[in-house]
Write an enzyme that holds these catalytic residues in place. Structure first.
Site, PDB file in Angstrom:
ATOM      1  N   LYS A 251     -22.363  90.879 105.693  1.00  0.00           N
ATOM      2  CA  LYS A 251     -22.161  92.227 105.151  1.00  0.00           C
ATOM      3  C   LYS A 251     -23.361  92.617 104.288  1.00  0.00           C
ATOM      4  O   LYS A 251     -23.894  91.775 103.546  1.00  0.00           O
ATOM      5  CB  LYS A 251     -20.857  92.242 104.331  1.00  0.00           C
ATOM      6  CG  LYS A 251     -20.422  93.630 103.854  1.00  0.00           C
ATOM      7  CD  LYS A 251     -19.059  93.567 103.154  1.00  0.00           C
ATOM      8  CE  LYS A 251     -18.571  94.917 102.682  1.00  0.00           C
ATOM      9  NZ  LYS A 251     -17.235  94.861 102.042  1.00  0.00           N
TER      10      LYS A 251
ATOM     11  N   SER B  27     -13.710  98.048 103.649  1.00  0.00           N
ATOM     12  CA  SER B  27     -15.097  98.460 103.744  1.00  0.00           C
ATOM     13  C   SER B  27     -15.955  97.569 104.647  1.00  0.00           C
ATOM     14  O   SER B  27     -17.029  97.983 105.062  1.00  0.00           O
ATOM     15  CB  SER B  27     -15.723  98.470 102.349  1.00  0.00           C
ATOM     16  OG  SER B  27     -15.719  97.166 101.801  1.00  0.00           O
TER      17      SER B  27
ATOM     18  N   SER C 126     -10.719  94.790 101.770  1.00  0.00           N
ATOM     19  CA  SER C 126     -11.849  95.087 102.664  1.00  0.00           C
ATOM     20  C   SER C 126     -12.209  94.022 103.680  1.00  0.00           C
ATOM     21  O   SER C 126     -13.062  94.262 104.531  1.00  0.00           O
ATOM     22  CB  SER C 126     -13.091  95.408 101.845  1.00  0.00           C
ATOM     23  OG  SER C 126     -13.020  96.724 101.408  1.00  0.00           O
TER      24      SER C 126
HETATM   25  N1  GLN Z   1     -10.503 100.290 100.242  1.00  0.00           N
HETATM   26  C1  GLN Z   1     -10.499  99.781  98.905  1.00  0.00           C
HETATM   27  C2  GLN Z   1     -11.402 100.616  98.036  1.00  0.00           C
HETATM   28  O1  GLN Z   1     -11.958 101.553  98.527  1.00  0.00           O
HETATM   29  C3  GLN Z   1     -10.882  98.339  98.906  1.00  0.00           C
HETATM   30  C4  GLN Z   1     -12.324  98.140  99.067  1.00  0.00           C
HETATM   31  C5  GLN Z   1     -12.733  96.703  99.078  1.00  0.00           C
HETATM   32  O2  GLN Z   1     -11.914  95.790  99.193  1.00  0.00           O
HETATM   33  N2  GLN Z   1     -14.019  96.500  98.889  1.00  0.00           N
HETATM   34  O3  GLN Z   1     -11.583 100.352  96.886  1.00  0.00           O
END
Ligand code: GLN
Length: 486
Positions: free
Chosen positions: A74, A149, A173
């Site tokens: 990532k 994400s 995410s």
């Molecule tokens: N979708 C969640 C957010 O926008 C989690 C994101 C993540 O786990 N990095 O904060």
């Protein structure tokens, strides 16, 4: 093919490492113009490292476990000399002078880093649509999002562009994109894996974890990246068990708790509910005892998270000031003007929204009412889990309330977007390990994710149950048909 199959083929000379890597690069060239899972493809270095490994194999050297296996990373994990953007304009030209601990450990174990994957900007989002470099598409159906994400890391594994990858999970995410893309994804216990070199979003919640096509490969990656790191004082110095040893053990007599609050939620899609309850029955057939448990504050997770995560993000993102690194607006004169304009142009709207919410929640007049209150609720959520784990070994829930939603469907509706993390966030708030694995398909043929949550540092048991389920359910045999470019 599992990592073990690949190792066997490399060792027997049936295939060379260079051929394995070249096949993935060809596939990326063919499919990724559509999918956009990679922000950087590390082709030349990957091929030269592959040649190096081929030489070692030819000389009969014994090699570490991940030797020659192409993995994707990532783009919020710092990779020395390789651009690391966090999918943000503000870091579009950032080349880290150091290697994150997790990637250092993977490289030491022989893995080939094939590239850096697309993500929501600064890991804020649930669809990989907030990336400054274009959205990633879901290989099962390119009109759908891959989740987020870590959407690039999940979709690249699903589309066969690499054999495994790393993501980060602050509120879901890793697990939510794993569910949307029909792959396995795991968030370890907070403190099990080093965050050194992970670009910080919300430091008390962030954890790095693996994606792969199957549980055993996820276990192999976790084995390599886990353990104390002197460079991250939040890593815990307790021994890392051999995760592979327990995978094939029977789960007879294991107590698995269905979190009943999850199944009451009105936003839970019928297909998802049925598939996850069906998975519980399958686990029962394998000898597990299924009971219902209640975590009364489970559904408060989302409100709690959306105070704590933006608060921490607002502090972490203060460093992007146009001075130290990253994008700088050149046309302003004073320092204040330069900083404001660099941030205004460098950050996307979701990131700005989080900085504003976080700054507000931490401000002198509101910190008690919002931030401190959220921390108290967080403790109560953890207490619910502690009580549940007095009765059961593992908790079971869906990973996400729905399957992959349509591209553009939720992008202008932050509340709808945030709700897709309803079922993953509580494990982050409590610091618990959790895994998502494919358990079925909805009417449209989109994958459904089963979530298993374990007690702190109980990754071994989590992987064991997941592996037993995977072998019995055989869902992983279905792969997306990636002929969309033809
Ligand atoms: N979708 C969640 C957010 O926008 C989690 C994101 C993540 O786990 N990095 O904060």
């Amino acid at each position: 093919m599992t990592f073990a199959d690949l190792r066997q083929k490399l060792k027997s000379g049936e295939v060379s490492c260079k051929e394995i890597v070249q096949e993935k690069i060809n596939r990326i060239n063919k499919l990724d113009t559509t999918l956009n899972t990679f922000l950087t493809v590390n082709a030349d270095q990957a091929l030269s490292n592959a040649e190096h490994i081929d030489k070692k194999i030819a000389s009969g050297e014994s090699l570490p476990t991940l030797s020659g296996i192409p993995l994707a990373i990532k783009d919020n994990l710092c990779t020395k000399g390789i651009k690391t953007t966090c999918a943000s304009k503000i870091l579009s030209n950032f080349v880290p002078p150091y290697e994150s601990t997790v990637t250092k450990r993977l490289l030491k174990a022989g893995a080939i880093m094939i590239g850096k994957t697309n993500m929501d900007e600064f890991a804020m989002g649930s669809s990989t649509e907030t990336s400054a470099f274009g959205s990633t598409l879901n290989p099962w159906n390119i009109s759908k999002v891959p989740g987020g994400s870590s959407g690039g890391s999940a979709a690249s594994v699903a589309a066969g562009l690499c054999y495994g990858s790393l993501g980060s999970d602050t509120g879901g995410s890793i697990r939510q994109p794993a569910a949307f893309c029909g792959v396995v994804g795991m968030k370890p216990t907070y403190g099990r894996v080093s965050r050194w070199g992970l670009i910080a979003f919300a430091s008390s919640l962030d954890q790095v974890g693996p994606f792969a096509n199957n549980v055993v490969d996820v276990a192999e990656i976790l084995q390599v990246i886990s353990g104390k790191d002197e460079l991250d004082s939040t890593t815990v110095d307790i021994p890392v068990p051999n995760y592979l040893e327990t995978l094939s053990k029977s789960i007879k007599g294991m107590k698995i708790g269905l979190i009943d609050n999850c199944f009451e939620h009105e936003g839970l899609a019928t297909d998802v509910k049925e598939s996850v309850l069906g998975s519980a029955s399958l686990l029962e057939n394998l000898g597990a005892e299924i009971t219902n448990v209640s975590c009364p504050r489970f559904n408060d997770g989302i409100a709690t998270y959306y105070v704590i995560a933006p608060s921490e993000a607002s502090a972490n993102l203060a460093r992007y000031d146009g001075v130290k690194y990253g994008f700088r607006s050149e046309d302003e004169q004073s320092l204040i003007e330069m900083t404001s304009k660099s941030r205004a142009l460098g950050f996307g709207s979701e990131v700005k929204r989080r900085i504003l919410i976080g700054t507000y929640a931490l401000s002198a007049g509101y910190v008690d009412a919002y931030y401190k209150k959220a921390q108290q609720v967080r403790t109560l959520i953890r207490k619910d889990f502690d009580d549940a784990f007095k009765k059961v070994d593992i908790l079971l829930a869906p990973t996400a309330p729905t399957t992959a939603f349509g591209s553009g469907e939720n992008i202008d509706n932050p509340m709808a977007m945030y709700l897709s993390d309803l079922l993953t966030i509580p494990a982050n708030l409590a610091g618990l390990p959790a895994i998502s694995l494919p358990c079925g398909f909805d009417k449209l043929g989109l994958p459904i994710g089963l979530q298993l949550i374990g007690n702190v540092f109980d990754e071994a048991k989590l992987l064991q149950v997941a592996s037993q389920f995977e072998v019995a359910a055989e869902v992983y045999k279905n792969r997306p048909k990636t002929d969309f470019t033809l």
